[in-house]
Motif scaffolding. Structure first.
Motif, PDB file in Angstrom:
ATOM      1  N   PRO A   3       0.769  -1.152   0.008  1.00  0.00           N
ATOM      2  CA  PRO A   3      -0.081   0.011  -0.044  1.00  0.00           C
ATOM      3  C   PRO A   3       0.941   1.133   0.131  1.00  0.00           C
ATOM      4  O   PRO A   3       0.303   2.274  -0.484  1.00  0.00           O
ATOM      5  CB  PRO A   3      -0.702  -0.014   1.386  1.00  0.00           C
ATOM      6  N   THR A   4       1.887   1.150   0.585  1.00  0.00           N
ATOM      7  CA  THR A   4       2.876   2.377   0.858  1.00  0.00           C
ATOM      8  C   THR A   4       3.155   2.958  -0.702  1.00  0.00           C
ATOM      9  O   THR A   4       3.161   4.097  -0.962  1.00  0.00           O
ATOM     10  CB  THR A   4       3.826   2.383   1.580  1.00  0.00           C
ATOM     11  N   ALA A   5       3.490   1.813  -1.609  1.00  0.00           N
ATOM     12  CA  ALA A   5       3.927   2.327  -3.043  1.00  0.00           C
ATOM     13  C   ALA A   5       2.941   2.919  -3.710  1.00  0.00           C
ATOM     14  O   ALA A   5       3.243   3.301  -5.000  1.00  0.00           O
ATOM     15  CB  ALA A   5       4.487   1.002  -3.634  1.00  0.00           C
ATOM     16  N   THR A   6       1.577   2.749  -3.327  1.00  0.00           N
ATOM     17  CA  THR A   6       0.453   3.131  -4.305  1.00  0.00           C
ATOM     18  C   THR A   6      -0.130   4.494  -3.485  1.00  0.00           C
ATOM     19  O   THR A   6      -1.299   4.844  -3.948  1.00  0.00           O
ATOM     20  CB  THR A   6      -0.625   2.092  -4.310  1.00  0.00           C
ATOM     21  N   ALA A   7       0.297   4.857  -2.572  1.00  0.00           N
ATOM     22  CA  ALA A   7      -0.371   5.851  -1.704  1.00  0.00           C
ATOM     23  C   ALA A   7      -0.305   7.545  -2.059  1.00  0.00           C
ATOM     24  O   ALA A   7       0.003   8.443  -1.494  1.00  0.00           O
ATOM     25  CB  ALA A   7      -0.052   5.930  -0.184  1.00  0.00           C
ATOM     26  N   GLY A   8      -0.222   7.616  -3.590  1.00  0.00           N
ATOM     27  CA  GLY A   8      -0.008   8.920  -3.935  1.00  0.00           C
ATOM     28  C   GLY A   8       1.213   9.392  -4.145  1.00  0.00           C
ATOM     29  O   GLY A   8       2.362   8.545  -4.129  1.00  0.00           O
ATOM     30  N   PRO A   9       1.693  10.704  -4.788  1.00  0.00           N
ATOM     31  CA  PRO A   9       3.387  10.836  -5.043  1.00  0.00           C
ATOM     32  C   PRO A   9       3.955  10.857  -3.830  1.00  0.00           C
ATOM     33  O   PRO A   9       3.636  11.270  -2.867  1.00  0.00           O
ATOM     34  CB  PRO A   9       3.018  12.324  -5.477  1.00  0.00           C
ATOM     35  N   PRO A  48       3.570  28.724  -6.650  1.00  0.00           N
ATOM     36  CA  PRO A  48       4.994  29.227  -6.355  1.00  0.00           C
ATOM     37  C   PRO A  48       5.925  28.252  -6.431  1.00  0.00           C
ATOM     38  O   PRO A  48       7.159  28.377  -6.717  1.00  0.00           O
ATOM     39  CB  PRO A  48       5.152  29.928  -4.862  1.00  0.00           C
ATOM     40  N   LEU A  49       5.557  26.783  -6.356  1.00  0.00           N
ATOM     41  CA  LEU A  49       6.648  25.657  -6.548  1.00  0.00           C
ATOM     42  C   LEU A  49       6.619  25.014  -7.612  1.00  0.00           C
ATOM     43  O   LEU A  49       7.481  24.125  -7.784  1.00  0.00           O
ATOM     44  CB  LEU A  49       6.240  24.730  -5.007  1.00  0.00           C
ATOM     45  N   ARG A  50       5.720  25.375  -8.398  1.00  0.00           N
ATOM     46  CA  ARG A  50       5.832  24.822 -10.059  1.00  0.00           C
ATOM     47  C   ARG A  50       7.012  24.705 -10.749  1.00  0.00           C
ATOM     48  O   ARG A  50       7.624  23.559 -11.299  1.00  0.00           O
ATOM     49  CB  ARG A  50       4.862  25.346 -10.674  1.00  0.00           C
ATOM     50  N   ALA A 197       5.084  13.682  -0.504  1.00  0.00           N
ATOM     51  CA  ALA A 197       5.186  14.790  -1.454  1.00  0.00           C
ATOM     52  C   ALA A 197       4.492  16.138  -1.157  1.00  0.00           C
ATOM     53  O   ALA A 197       3.505  16.566  -1.847  1.00  0.00           O
ATOM     54  CB  ALA A 197       4.963  14.514  -2.566  1.00  0.00           C
ATOM     55  N   THR A 198       4.578  16.609   0.202  1.00  0.00           N
ATOM     56  CA  THR A 198       4.080  17.950   0.665  1.00  0.00           C
ATOM     57  C   THR A 198       4.850  19.273   0.248  1.00  0.00           C
ATOM     58  O   THR A 198       6.044  19.111  -0.288  1.00  0.00           O
ATOM     59  CB  THR A 198       3.938  17.739   2.048  1.00  0.00           C
ATOM     60  N   PRO A 199       4.057  20.307  -0.197  1.00  0.00           N
ATOM     61  CA  PRO A 199       5.017  21.532  -0.310  1.00  0.00           C
ATOM     62  C   PRO A 199       6.128  21.747   0.649  1.00  0.00           C
ATOM     63  O   PRO A 199       7.341  21.969   0.240  1.00  0.00           O
ATOM     64  CB  PRO A 199       3.964  22.636  -0.262  1.00  0.00           C
ATOM     65  N   GLY A 200       6.009  21.482   1.953  1.00  0.00           N
ATOM     66  CA  GLY A 200       7.169  21.674   2.891  1.00  0.00           C
ATOM     67  C   GLY A 200       8.225  20.836   2.573  1.00  0.00           C
ATOM     68  O   GLY A 200       9.327  21.102   2.591  1.00  0.00           O
ATOM     69  N   ALA A 201       7.737  19.516   2.283  1.00  0.00           N
ATOM     70  CA  ALA A 201       8.816  18.476   2.033  1.00  0.00           C
ATOM     71  C   ALA A 201       9.756  18.825   0.715  1.00  0.00           C
ATOM     72  O   ALA A 201      10.965  18.656   0.679  1.00  0.00           O
ATOM     73  CB  ALA A 201       8.467  17.153   1.994  1.00  0.00           C
ATOM     74  N   LEU A 202       9.043  19.282  -0.257  1.00  0.00           N
ATOM     75  CA  LEU A 202       9.732  19.704  -1.497  1.00  0.00           C
ATOM     76  C   LEU A 202      10.602  20.833  -1.413  1.00  0.00           C
ATOM     77  O   LEU A 202      11.891  20.896  -1.827  1.00  0.00           O
ATOM     78  CB  LEU A 202       8.641  19.836  -2.504  1.00  0.00           C
ATOM     79  N   LEU A 203      10.176  21.848  -0.632  1.00  0.00           N
ATOM     80  CA  LEU A 203      11.037  23.036  -0.405  1.00  0.00           C
ATOM     81  C   LEU A 203      12.066  22.667   0.235  1.00  0.00           C
ATOM     82  O   LEU A 203      13.363  23.254   0.092  1.00  0.00           O
ATOM     83  CB  LEU A 203       9.955  24.001   0.279  1.00  0.00           C
ATOM     84  N   ARG A 204      11.954  21.733   1.232  1.00  0.00           N
ATOM     85  CA  ARG A 204      13.127  21.513   1.887  1.00  0.00           C
ATOM     86  C   ARG A 204      14.448  20.843   1.276  1.00  0.00           C
ATOM     87  O   ARG A 204      15.398  21.102   1.413  1.00  0.00           O
ATOM     88  CB  ARG A 204      12.802  20.550   3.167  1.00  0.00           C
ATOM     89  N   LEU A 205      13.902  19.608   0.347  1.00  0.00           N
ATOM     90  CA  LEU A 205      14.698  19.244  -0.497  1.00  0.00           C
ATOM     91  C   LEU A 205      15.349  20.030  -1.525  1.00  0.00           C
ATOM     92  O   LEU A 205      16.429  19.765  -1.883  1.00  0.00           O
ATOM     93  CB  LEU A 205      13.917  17.991  -1.134  1.00  0.00           C
ATOM     94  N   ALA A 206      14.478  20.837  -2.017  1.00  0.00           N
ATOM     95  CA  ALA A 206      15.215  21.651  -3.041  1.00  0.00           C
ATOM     96  C   ALA A 206      16.318  22.672  -2.635  1.00  0.00           C
ATOM     97  O   ALA A 206      17.264  22.992  -3.276  1.00  0.00           O
ATOM     98  CB  ALA A 206      13.917  22.789  -3.713  1.00  0.00           C
ATOM     99  N   LEU A 207      16.084  23.028  -1.288  1.00  0.00           N
ATOM    100  CA  LEU A 207      16.977  23.941  -0.623  1.00  0.00           C
ATOM    101  C   LEU A 207      18.083  23.175  -0.287  1.00  0.00           C
ATOM    102  O   LEU A 207      19.369  23.706  -0.461  1.00  0.00           O
ATOM    103  CB  LEU A 207      16.556  24.581   0.587  1.00  0.00           C
TER     104      LEU A 207
END
Length: 247
Positions: A3-9, A48-50, A197-207
């Protein structure tokens, strides 16, 4: 598939490793992050994150399909495979601030009942070329394929791959080993842990990993220069015709 592998991005902060044993021993490791997405439900990010995550059809397969799904299905149709609208999960680097480089993109393909049908491995080299392998992993997630594509300038187009490609779940554990006649193997690994894949997680990884795909491309070239300076001979690059083209 769990299930973890199919739970959204999902986002996978990961370490990529290369171990070369022949003719010289050389190891490289670098950290980055990758996306796991459903081809029919690509992430919709706040405006803003696109710029930090783009998934474009032109970056994959022949680059002229109307969508990622259409590009994949065109390739599969050329190999006699019909998913019947089954689900596809793609592991890839997204386009970041206008740049993308994907040494390896993987597609776990399923039938309409969720049964695994195949895995597609799309390889890009630093010369702007692409090649795609159709794989049929066994129950342990292991698949085999002859090498048909020039990737490293220090390795000829010969030998065969042994790929261990279990579907990503809480952990990402991939191994690609190249076996060549009369030579010790070359092994690449990808290891990571899933994050939502939350906006916060993406922003932290991008930084943490700014211009991540550019860094991957630059890192490959930097290590190539080091190997060349250590005396590793360069192999000639054959003319390549993209395998996704149909006749």
């Amino acid at each position: 598939m769990t299930p973890t592998a199919t739970a959204g991005p999902g986002l996978y902060p990961c370490e990529i490793g290369h171990i070369r044993l022949d003719p010289i021993r050389y190891t490289l490791r670098h950290r980055t992050y990758m996306w796991l997405v459903d081809l029919d439900h690509l992430p919709e990010l706040p405006l803003p994150l696109r710029p930090l995550a783009g998934f474009r059809a032109r970056d994959h397969f022949t680059g002229d399909a109307p969508s990622l799904r259409a590009g994949l299905e065109r390739f599969l149709a050329s190999r006699g495979v019909d998913l019947e609208d089954g689900r596809v999960l793609m592991l890839t680097h997204a386009r970041v601030l206008g740049h993308v480089f994907n040494p390896l993109t993987l597609y776990w393909c399923h039938g309409p009942d969720g049964t695994p049908r195949c895995v597609v491995a799309e390889v890009h080299n630093t010369y702007g070329e692409r090649h795609t392998y159709l794989l049929t992993p066994d129950e342990a997630g292991v698949a085999h394929a002859d090498k048909d594509f020039y990737v490293s300038p220090f390795l000829p187009v010969d030998g065969a791959y042994r790929m261990r490609l279990p579907p990503p779940a809480a952990r990402l554990e991939l191994t690609v080993r190249l076996d060549r006649p009369g030579a010790r193997p070359f092994t690449a690994t990808v290891r990571g842990t899933r994050r939502e894949a939350t906006p916060g997680a993406l922003l932290r990884l991008a930084l943490r990993h700014p211009l991540s795909t550019l860094a991957v491309s630059a890192g490959i070239r930097r290590h190539g220069i080091r190997l060349y300076l250590r005396g590793l001979p360069v192999q000639s690059r054959p003319t390549h015709r993209t395998t996704e083209k149909t006749t």
